[in-house]
Scaffold this active site. Structure first.
Site, PDB file in Angstrom:
ATOM      1  N   ALA A 168      17.545  -6.806  20.918  1.00 62.29           N
ATOM      2  CA  ALA A 168      17.904  -5.756  20.148  1.00 62.29           C
ATOM      3  C   ALA A 168      19.425  -5.965  19.875  1.00 62.29           C
ATOM      4  O   ALA A 168      20.032  -5.044  18.833  1.00 62.29           O
ATOM      5  CB  ALA A 168      17.904  -4.455  21.166  1.00 62.29           C
TER       6      ALA A 168
ATOM      7  N   GLY B 298       3.011  16.125  -5.580  1.00 59.35           N
ATOM      8  CA  GLY B 298       2.526  14.968  -6.423  1.00 59.35           C
ATOM      9  C   GLY B 298       3.609  14.388  -7.101  1.00 59.35           C
ATOM     10  O   GLY B 298       4.675  13.835  -6.342  1.00 59.35           O
ATOM     11  N   GLY B 299       3.857  14.325  -8.344  1.00 55.43           N
ATOM     12  CA  GLY B 299       4.983  13.650  -9.179  1.00 55.43           C
ATOM     13  C   GLY B 299       6.379  14.011  -8.635  1.00 55.43           C
ATOM     14  O   GLY B 299       7.315  13.369  -8.407  1.00 55.43           O
TER      15      GLY B 299
END
Ligand SMILES: CC(=O)SCCNC(=O)CCNC(=O)[C@H](O)C(C)(C)COP(=O)(O)OP(=O)(O)OC[C@H]1O[C@@H](n2cnc3c(N)ncnc32)[C@H](O)[C@@H]1OP(=O)(O)O
Length: 498
Positions: free
Chosen positions: A390, A154-155
């Site tokens: 590229a 989560g956080g």
């Protein structure tokens, strides 16, 4: 002086052998750590937490030294409520970030947290939004390094994701937004934490992990090595390191390392090692998009950010993932005034439906934008070939301070095979011996366009180099560019195609 102090178990017993203190001891110079806010505690009354308190609330913050250089550190104690992140954790990490900006010090987070402390609900969540905000404010000003020493959810996964580097500890670490039990209750899906956030996944597939180490001790040791390449802040130079190989040296081995046959693979890391001080190269995101190698080397004792096409993987083609990897690396180096060296051996963008539908145009534009915008000294060397779009993406000629090519390199707007098949489609279809004609046309095309001397004559490259002279060319041009000043018209910022 306070040396490493005791942590406390949930019952308040001092534990000098806890995982969190062990990690801090591995990280900082012996005896250099000062703990801050050691007595802070949460004020949550919900769900029985009022009676569950330990000094420091399961987070150690403080300052110490790494190779004598001051750093700020925070570290979760996994043994208290799963290392979960409380409101006071956020306040204290915010305090460290303020200090980092005021004093110009790197911040190292030793993360081992199961996310926002659920008991506190929005109190912890809201305070953590300030941590995210301050992390972003400090981004590009001081280096921020996150080590993942256990499960980070989560956080506790978001804060590291905003920092410059994530170092994972192999099988001992995971990162995910919602843990297996939350996923099961929300969707019924059954997953393991390794499946959704294992270190190998993040090293190889998501690219979130810049380093995947073999365990916690090695992960922490890597931070000490990494910091040796970085400055304290964006107004200071990276440390100069002299281990006896900072002067000119010829590099004739490059002639053997780089095969003449354009299609024969070789390991570009051998080339980087051959030309760098003490043959040292710290590769960043080694397992993610390995067709473009990125990392740090030193030339003349100074840190240089290296981007190198890797012919061992996807023939060194640029693709979506390597473009994003390269763009992020270029911006990191530019933030901290680290010169860039690009070594090209690129057949072009990886062709095909998968790449086009994944948005290779936009991904390539990010790298192109980042490279053109970077104002640090920029050198590019075409090792064997640079074809197609590229080339201007990886090392835009106009935005590069000096571009060199090895004498036998090929530089062309597209590979000879593709060019001949398009230009001479009708002639080849009508030819009595199309194979022989194609061979002849390929030779003609190579002689006319696909060689470095054409570009050298036109001034598209600044010179041709023998393999033996590559290191010396890099050294002398980096020295020339040491005081490069580059101005950009006033603006808030460019509009990078994100
Ligand atoms: C925005 C946000 O951050 S919301 C939070 C998102 N976080 C999550 O989804 C992760 C939730 N946690 C988990 O999935 C698991 O705890 C894991 C995978 C991280 C670790 O699993 P395990 O190693 O088996 O540890 P376990 O689940 O037993 O947790 C250890 C202790 O930490 C506690 N804990 C775990 N996560 C949290 C949390 N986010 N907040 C508060 N306490 C927590 C557990 O209740 C347990 O407490 P206990 O010692 O009283 O029993």
């Amino acid at each position: 002086m306070t040396t490493v102090q005791a942590s406390f178990s949930a019952t308040g017993t001092p534990r000098r052998d806890s995982a969190v203190w062990q990690a801090i001891e591995w990280l900082v110079d012996s005896g250099s750590f000062y703990q801050l806010d050691a007595l802070s505690e949460h004020d949550c009354q919900h769900f029985g937490t009022a009676g569950r308190k330990v000094p420091g609330d399961g987070l150690v913050t403080g300052h110490g030294r790494i190779d004598g250089r001051p750093v700020l550190v925070y570290a979760h104690d996994r043994d208290f409520l799963g290392g979960s992140s409380s409101r006071v954790h956020a306040v204290r990490i915010g305090k460290l970030l303020d200090m980092a900006l005021q004093l110009g010090l790197p911040v190292i987070g030793l993360n081992d947290s199961s996310g926002i402390r659920i008991h506190e609900g929005v109190d912890a969540g809201a305070q953590f939004s300030e941590v995210f905000h301050k992390t972003v404010k400090a981004s590009g000003v001081v280096p921020q390094i996150s080590v993942i020493l256990g499960d980070c959810a989560g956080g506790a996964a978001y804060a590291p994701a905003l920092t410059d580097f994530i170092v994972m500890a192999g099988a001992e670490s995971t990162m995910f937004l919602t843990g297996p039990s939350v996923i099961r209750s929300a969707t019924g899906e059954s997953v393991t934490k390794e499946e959704i956030g294992g270190a190998q996944l993040h090293a190889e597939v998501t690219g979130l992990a810049h380093f995947n180490c073999d365990g916690r001790e090695q992960a922490v040791a890597l931070v000490r090595e990494l910091l040796g390449y970085l400055p304290q802040n964006n107004a200071s130079p990276a440390p100069r390191v002299d281990r006896g190989d900072t002067g000119p040296r010829r590099t004739p081995r490059l002639e053997q390392l780089i095969p003449a046959n354009q299609n024969e693979p070789y390991d570009v890391l051998d080339v980087v090692a051959e030309i760098a001080d003490n043959n040292e190269f710290l590769e960043v995101q080694a397992e993610y998009a390995p067709n473009l190698a990125t990392g740090f080397a030193r030339f003349g004792g100074r840190t240089v950010g290296v981007l190198a096409s890797q012919p061992l993987q996807r023939a060194g083609c640029l693709d979506v993932d390597s473009s994003l990897k390269g763009a992020r690396f270029v911006r990191l180096c530019d933030s901290f005034d680290i010169p860039l060296l690009t070594l090209l051996d690129v057949p072009g963008y990886l062709p095909g439906r998968e790449q086009e539908t994944r948005g290779i145009i936009g991904a390539g534009a990010k790298l192109l934008h980042a490279y053109c915008e970077a104002s640090v000294p920029k050198l590019a060397i075409v090792l064997r070939k640079a074809y197609g779009g590229a080339y201007p993406t990886l090392a835009n000629w106009s935005a590069t301070d000096f571009t060199f090519a090895l004498e036998r390199a090929e530089i062309a707007v597209m590979g000879p095979e593709g060019a001949v098949d398009i230009i001479f489609r009708r002639e080849l279809a009508a030819a009595a011996d199309p194979v022989a004609l194609r061979e002849k046309l390929l030779d003609d095309y190579r002689a006319a366009h696909a060689n470095a001397s054409y570009s050298a004559k036109k001034g598209y490259v600044d010179g041709l180099l023998a393999g033996a002279d590559v290191r010396n060319a890099v050294l002398s041009h980096l020295q020339l560019l040491a005081d490069k000043v580059s101005g950009t018209p006033a603006r808030r910022h460019s509009n990078i195609p994100l």
